[in-house]
Design a protein around this motif. Structure first.
Motif, PDB file in Angstrom:
ATOM      1  N   LYS A 190       0.826  -1.195   0.000  1.00 15.18           N
ATOM      2  CA  LYS A 190       0.000   0.000   0.000  1.00 15.18           C
ATOM      3  C   LYS A 190       0.869   1.257   0.000  1.00 15.18           C
ATOM      4  CE  LYS A 190      -3.822  -0.097  -0.556  1.00 15.18           C
ATOM      5  NZ  LYS A 190      -4.905  -0.387   0.335  1.00 15.18           N
ATOM      6  N   THR A 191       1.990   1.199   0.737  1.00 16.35           N
ATOM      7  CA  THR A 191       2.871   2.362   0.718  1.00 16.35           C
ATOM      8  C   THR A 191       3.405   2.599  -0.695  1.00 16.35           C
ATOM      9  OG1 THR A 191       3.486   1.845   2.971  1.00 16.35           O
ATOM     10  CG2 THR A 191       4.878   3.396   1.820  1.00 16.35           C
ATOM     11  N   ALA A 192       3.803   1.519  -1.371  1.00 22.91           N
ATOM     12  CA  ALA A 192       4.300   1.677  -2.744  1.00 22.91           C
ATOM     13  C   ALA A 192       3.214   2.253  -3.647  1.00 22.91           C
ATOM     14  CB  ALA A 192       4.778   0.331  -3.272  1.00 22.91           C
ATOM     15  N   LEU A 193       1.969   1.781  -3.469  1.00 20.09           N
ATOM     16  CA  LEU A 193       0.886   2.275  -4.319  1.00 20.09           C
ATOM     17  C   LEU A 193       0.643   3.758  -4.095  1.00 20.09           C
ATOM     18  CD1 LEU A 193      -1.710  -0.612  -4.165  1.00 20.09           C
ATOM     19  CD2 LEU A 193      -0.726   0.357  -6.225  1.00 20.09           C
TER      20      LEU A 193
ATOM     21  N   ILE B 241       2.789  -3.343 -10.698  1.00 17.51           N
ATOM     22  CA  ILE B 241       3.317  -4.463  -9.913  1.00 17.51           C
ATOM     23  C   ILE B 241       2.698  -4.469  -8.515  1.00 17.51           C
ATOM     24  CG2 ILE B 241       5.389  -5.457  -8.886  1.00 17.51           C
ATOM     25  CD1 ILE B 241       6.967  -4.370 -11.219  1.00 17.51           C
ATOM     26  N   SER B 242       2.652  -3.290  -7.892  1.00 13.74           N
ATOM     27  CA  SER B 242       2.078  -3.237  -6.544  1.00 13.74           C
ATOM     28  C   SER B 242       0.591  -3.544  -6.588  1.00 13.74           C
ATOM     29  CB  SER B 242       2.295  -1.863  -5.933  1.00 13.74           C
ATOM     30  OG  SER B 242       3.646  -1.525  -5.979  1.00 13.74           O
ATOM     31  N   GLY B 243      -0.070  -3.101  -7.653  1.00 14.17           N
ATOM     32  CA  GLY B 243      -1.496  -3.406  -7.798  1.00 14.17           C
ATOM     33  C   GLY B 243      -1.720  -4.905  -7.865  1.00 14.17           C
TER      34      GLY B 243
ATOM     35  N   GLY C  25       1.091 -10.251  -1.887  1.00 14.77           N
ATOM     36  CA  GLY C  25      -0.332 -10.417  -1.631  1.00 14.77           C
ATOM     37  C   GLY C  25      -0.746 -11.880  -1.734  1.00 14.77           C
ATOM     38  N   PHE C  26      -0.127 -12.582  -2.638  1.00 14.34           N
ATOM     39  CA  PHE C  26      -0.455 -13.990  -2.806  1.00 14.34           C
ATOM     40  C   PHE C  26      -0.071 -14.780  -1.557  1.00 14.34           C
ATOM     41  CE2 PHE C  26       0.783 -18.288  -4.186  1.00 14.34           C
ATOM     42  CZ  PHE C  26      -0.450 -18.714  -4.649  1.00 14.34           C
ATOM     43  N   VAL C  27       1.131 -14.491  -1.044  1.00 18.65           N
ATOM     44  CA  VAL C  27       1.604 -15.223   0.133  1.00 18.65           C
ATOM     45  C   VAL C  27       0.600 -15.107   1.264  1.00 18.65           C
ATOM     46  CG1 VAL C  27       3.420 -15.337   1.868  1.00 18.65           C
ATOM     47  CG2 VAL C  27       4.011 -14.888  -0.509  1.00 18.65           C
ATOM     48  N   SER C  28       0.165 -13.852   1.551  1.00 16.86           N
ATOM     49  CA  SER C  28      -0.690 -13.704   2.724  1.00 16.86           C
ATOM     50  C   SER C  28      -2.092 -14.220   2.465  1.00 16.86           C
ATOM     51  CB  SER C  28      -0.702 -12.253   3.202  1.00 16.86           C
ATOM     52  OG  SER C  28      -0.640 -11.365   2.147  1.00 16.86           O
ATOM     53  N   LYS C  29      -2.621 -14.009   1.251  1.00 12.77           N
ATOM     54  CA  LYS C  29      -3.978 -14.493   1.008  1.00 12.77           C
ATOM     55  C   LYS C  29      -4.009 -16.014   0.965  1.00 12.77           C
ATOM     56  CE  LYS C  29      -6.139 -10.510  -0.960  1.00 12.77           C
ATOM     57  NZ  LYS C  29      -6.519  -9.792  -2.160  1.00 12.77           N
TER      58      LYS C  29
ATOM     59  N   TYR D 148     -10.995  -2.985  -9.504  1.00 10.89           N
ATOM     60  CA  TYR D 148     -10.619  -1.584  -9.285  1.00 10.89           C
ATOM     61  C   TYR D 148      -9.190  -1.283  -9.678  1.00 10.89           C
ATOM     62  CZ  TYR D 148      -9.368  -2.788  -4.293  1.00 10.89           C
ATOM     63  OH  TYR D 148      -8.867  -3.314  -3.149  1.00 10.89           O
ATOM     64  N   VAL D 149      -8.289  -2.251  -9.507  1.00 11.24           N
ATOM     65  CA  VAL D 149      -6.931  -2.002  -9.989  1.00 11.24           C
ATOM     66  C   VAL D 149      -6.921  -2.024 -11.517  1.00 11.24           C
ATOM     67  CG1 VAL D 149      -4.574  -2.895 -10.041  1.00 11.24           C
ATOM     68  CG2 VAL D 149      -5.847  -2.893  -7.914  1.00 11.24           C
ATOM     69  N   GLY D 150      -7.690  -2.984 -12.083  1.00  8.43           N
ATOM     70  CA  GLY D 150      -7.715  -3.130 -13.534  1.00  8.43           C
ATOM     71  C   GLY D 150      -8.194  -1.877 -14.242  1.00  8.43           C
TER      72      GLY D 150
END
Lengths: 122, 142, 494, 202
Positions: free
Chosen positions: C344-347, C382-384, C395-399, C428-430
């Motif tokens: 989120k910080t990167a975004l 990438i961050s999205g 995001g994949f790791v945590s989900k 929304y990212v798309g």
């Protein structure tokens, strides 16, 4: 006598706290909200001090008398800190209100919301 | 806040001039007597500030600002925090934990005394600076 | 030296704050802030190493041993959060130099950086302390600094956003104060370890229950968990974007840490989740949070507001992980705290770059931005993807861990809803990516012709976070092992 | 006797609180808040918290009233009348208050000397018994505030400092130059007065 108000004093204080909280969330005027915050916090201080009171005790300042009973100093210390925090918060809040009044020309929450709703995000 | 320096509150002005030294003296008493009775740095700071606020209310902010400029206030409020935290740093340099005043002198009780003196002074200076700044801030808007 | 590290963690940034006010110079105070933060970051790294080798560190402030005095209590969980807070803060500060120079008048920069330092000090102070009342004090330090940082925004609505946060935040802090008061009345103690020992034996169990509910509500407000999130969207939208990036990665995360500390260490898992069935309240709120807020995020046209709603949704995932109250669930929650902070910080930094060059973050008018600002757009994409939870991102790791934990409990619905809300994130990212990459500029007016890439000092911190996101996405076992260790310690109590 | 005084003061507080709720004039409400703090300070003295009473009197009814008056002097004095009060807020407040009262039911009674808070060997008891020989000052509150819990007080000083720089950044300390002055007139001013005239008024 003590038993009679054993819990009674807590209850009155809680009522006062709720009065403050009510002003904070129900009133639209920003200054009034901060007045409510002051009422709320002062009542919390009262609650803490109530907890530290010992019957027949005296203020926790040591004197040369071994038989003396002292009230609990810990809530006093905590509340000294909390009072300072409270006044700091109100000071920042009031400074914000002054700036809000400068730029919106009102300090009523619903009027501000109406003005804001007309502005696009970016 | 509206201040009316030019109006002729001569009585108030004279009385204020008489009262302010006593208020400052009381502030000093509260600052340094906090060990023995109620009081301490915070209360003393507020009392000190109230002397200047009184001055500002009666003589107008311009006059008060000549006595105590905003730059000085900025320095005061920073120095107080630095004094407090610096006492902690000194105790660490002298081999104790943060804010362990025992190491400040040969005798732990003396160390405690000096430590409490220093931090209360720090609190007092910061609070004085901030409280007067708050007053300046709210009073100088118009 | 090593035994004094915990104190240095707080003391350096704390002393740097008044120093900034003393020097009153924009560049010097920025440099002071950056140095102090980098140092705090290094200390946190050392502490994490030390905790993992020697176990819990306890540091008695003032030399007074635990229940009488205040102590620092550092286990894997706080060491990790300390590193996260100081790291994000350092990177955001580097980023702030250019970004803030446009939003905040030069004469106020020293105040801005001083407030930033106070905010970091407060957040780290909350994390490191082992004293319940001290949490309240440092919570207020960070809160006041945060209100001030938000009010620096150049839109007038920043003022009202800050004020609303102040009112809600004060209600939250007062609730926490009431809770601590009841705890003190019931046990006579303020130290966390001591409290954990005394709570089960207290004769005032009702007071303990009330303390528990008030502290929970107070912290939930500060953490912006779903029905209590009202302050967050406006605050994130109108604060200076560097502040938003910093807060999004740290402030709510620290509140979530406090939640963990109270639920698992002080009251204990058996009390919070066994006896009080906390998960029956917390889990619906979390689920409603991530589903509804993802939905709301889809309809936002301002990127900042979209990401703000997405933040509330992501906090929902984290709380859902907590509510599972199992080793796997907690691990998922903790790892998502770290991962989401990076993403989120990167975004927000990417959005800040866009604002820096384009002047706004209105999605529909960002046509073919990729041509002008390729680096920013790549970082955003990438961050999205990380936000959505595509494989090979954090995001994949945590989900993945979260869904695994849900299925371990047999809560298929939760797993399904996580997937559904991830699909909403795709939408929304798309939509942003579609505008950036594929939509043709309606007119090549003067507005879009002079655009160039954002300054390097803004790109570097952003890409550090993007790279870290990719690294920990591919090599997820590192963060997972730390989070697993932290979860084990939390479930074991003190 | 002491308890009787405490009850009377509590009743005063309740009356003042009702006044604050119903009063639409903000100036009046602010003064009542100062009065509230002053009565609370009196009650703190009755409950042996002299340091707290001192601070509450100086801060609650002194400094904070001045700040409120300062803010009010250039915003509006009157709270606008509203229709019905919010039912949701009332329900929330009643539920919260009910929860709190439920929590007090098995709390140690007012004034009990053997409650957990009073008998914790490492906090209250230790501070009262050995702070004189460990730390020194006769005032136990000072010992605890500056030494045992000195770190809290450091945090408190930081909060004060934060408030100071917040007001510095929001309002500034110098009188603004006329061209920077906001276009709005404060209540009480004649509308349309030029900045120069405003200057000369004082």
């Amino acid at each position: 006598m003590t038993q009679a108000i054993g819990l009674y004093s807590y209850w009155i204080v809680i009522l006062l706290m709720m009065a403050g909280l009510y002003i904070m969330i129900a009133r639209y005027n920003l200054v009034k909200k901060i007045i409510g915050l002051g009422l709320f916090q002062t009542s919390i201080f009262y609650l803490y001090i109530t907890m530290g009171k010992v019957d027949g005790g005296t203020a926790p300042i040591l004197v040369e008398d071994a038989t003396l009973l002292y009230s609990n100093p810990v809530p006093h210390v905590l509340i000294l800190t909390a009072i300072v925090v409270g006044v700091a918060t109100s000071a920042v809040a009031l400074a914000l209100i002054v700036r809000i009044y400068e730029s919106f020309d009102t300090i009523e929450e619903d009027e501000i919301k109406a003005i804001e709703a007309q502005e696009p995000d970016s | 806040m509206k201040l009316y320096p030019r109006q002729r509150h001569r009585v108030l002005q004279v009385v204020t001039k008489l009262v302010i030294p006593f208020v400052l003296m009381f502030g000093l008493y509260v600052q340094f007597h906090g060990d023995y009775g109620p009081g301490g740095g915070f209360q003393a700071g507020v009392i000190f500030a109230s002397a200047f606020i009184l001055h500002g209310l009666i003589f107008g902010l311009q006059q008060t600002r000549r006595v105590l400029s905003p730059g000085v206030l900025r320095v005061m409020m920073s120095l107080g925090v630095l004094l407090y935290a610096g006492t902690g740093a000194v105790t660490m340099l002298m081999g104790g934990n943060l804010l362990d005043y025992d190491v400040l002198a040969h005798d732990p009780l003396h160390g405690q005394h000096w430590g409490i003196f220093a931090v209360e002074l720090g609190v007092g200076i910061t609070v004085t600076g901030v409280m007067i700044s708050l007053f300046y801030g709210f009073a100088s808007k118009r | 030296m090593t035994e004094q590290l915990p104190a240095l963690q707080i003391l350096i940034t704390m002393m740097a704050a008044p120093l900034c006010v003393l020097v009153r110079n924009a560049r010097v105070s920025w440099a002071i802030a950056l140095l102090a933060n980098a140092f705090a970051c290094w200390v946190a790294w050392q502490l994490l190493q030390q905790v993992q080798t020697t176990g819990v560190i306890r540091y008695a402030l003032g030399g007074w041993a635990a229940p009488s005095g205040i102590e620092y209590y550092i286990d894997t969980m706080n060491a990790a959060v300390l590193l996260l807070v100081s790291g994000i803060s350092t990177l955001s500060l580097l980023y702030a130099y250019k970004s803030v120079s446009k939003a905040v008048p030069m004469a106020k920069h020293y105040l801005f950086y001083s407030a930033w330092l106070l905010c970091v000090t407060g957040l780290m102070g909350i994390v490191i302390t082992g004293d319940a009342f001290n949490v309240f004090v440092f919570l207020e330090v960070s809160s006041l600094a945060t209100y001030m940082l938000i009010s620096f925004g150049d839109d007038r609505r920043a003022l009202t956003a800050s004020f609303r946060y102040l009112v809600l935040g004060s209600v939250g802090a007062s609730f926490i104060l009431i809770g601590i008061g009841f705890l003190y009345a019931a046990t006579g103690s303020l130290n966390m370890v001591d409290l954990a020992e005394r709570i089960p034996d207290s004769e005032s169990q009702r007071a303990v229950l009330v303390a528990f509910s008030f502290i929970t509500i107070g912290v939930l407000i500060k953490a912006a968990v779903f029905p209590l999130h009202a302050w967050l969207p406006n605050a994130y939208t109108f604060a200076p974007i560097a502040v938003t990036a910093f807060l999004a990665g740290t402030a709510t995360k620290v509140s979530l840490y406090v939640l963990l500390r109270f639920f698992f260490s002080i009251f204990g898992e058996a009390y919070s989740f066994g006896q009080l069935f906390l998960n029956t309240v917390l889990l619906p709120a979390a689920i409603a949070g991530f589903v509804l807020m993802s939905l709301v995020a889809i309809f936002q046209t301002d990127l900042r507001r979209m990401l703000a709603y997405s933040s509330v949704a992501q906090i929902g995932y984290i709380v859902a992980g907590f509510a599972l109250a199992s080793q796997a669930g907690l691990t998922a929650g903790i790892v998502h705290i770290v991962n989401h902070a990076m993403v989120k910080t990167a975004l927000f930094m990417a959005v800040g770059c866009i604002i820096y060059r384009v002047g706004h973050a209105h999605r529909p008018s960002l046509d073919s931005l990729f041509k002008h600002m390729p680096f920013t757009c790549v970082a955003f994409i990438i961050s999205g993807l990380g936000l959505i939870g595509v494989p090979l991102t954090v995001g994949f790791v945590s989900k993945f861990t979260l869904i695994g934990a849900a299925m371990e409990r047999g809560w298929w619905i939760l797993a399904g809803l996580v997937l559904i809300s991830s699909l909403m994130a795709v939408v929304y990212v798309g939509r942003v990516v579609e505008v950036m990459l594929f939509r043709q500029s309606r007119q090549s007016g003067p507005e879009s012709s002079g655009l160039s890439e954002a300054p390097v000092t803004m790109l570097i911190p952003m890409y550090v976070l993007v790279a870290m996101g990719l690294y920990f996405g591919i090599n997820g076992s590192q963060t997972l092992s730390v989070a697993g260790e932290a979860a084990r310690q939390l479930l074991g109590g003190f | 006797m002491e308890t009787l005084v405490a009850i009377v003061l509590l009743t005063f507080l309740a009356i003042v609180a009702v006044g604050i709720i119903v009063l639409r004039d903000l100036l009046g409400a602010v003064i009542l808040l100062g009065l509230y703090s002053l009565i609370a300070a009196g009650a703190f003295v009755v409950m042996d918290a002299v340091d707290v009473a001192f601070t509450e009197a100086a801060v609650g009814s002194g400094i904070s009233t001045i700040l409120f008056l300062g803010a009010l002097s250039f915003t509006k004095h009157e709270q606008k009348p509203r229709g019905n009060d919010s039912v949701m807020a009332l329900i929330f407040v009643i539920v919260t208050g009910g929860l709190l009262i439920y929590g007090t039911l098995d709390m140690p009674h007012y004034g009990r000397a053997d409650s957990p808070a009073q008998s914790h060997p490492d906090l209250a008891v230790r501070f009262i018994e050995v702070s004189g020989s460990e730390v020194g000052p006769p005032n136990i509150v000072t010992s605890v505030l500056a030494s045992y819990r000195g770190y809290d007080t450091l945090g408190e000083t930081l909060v004060v400092f934060a408030a100071g720089i917040a007001v510095l950044s929001l309002l500034g300390l110098k009188r603004r130059r006329p061209e920077e002055e906001s276009p709005e007139d404060a209540p009480g001013d004649t509308p349309g007065v030029k900045p120069d005239d405003v200057q000369s008024q004082y």
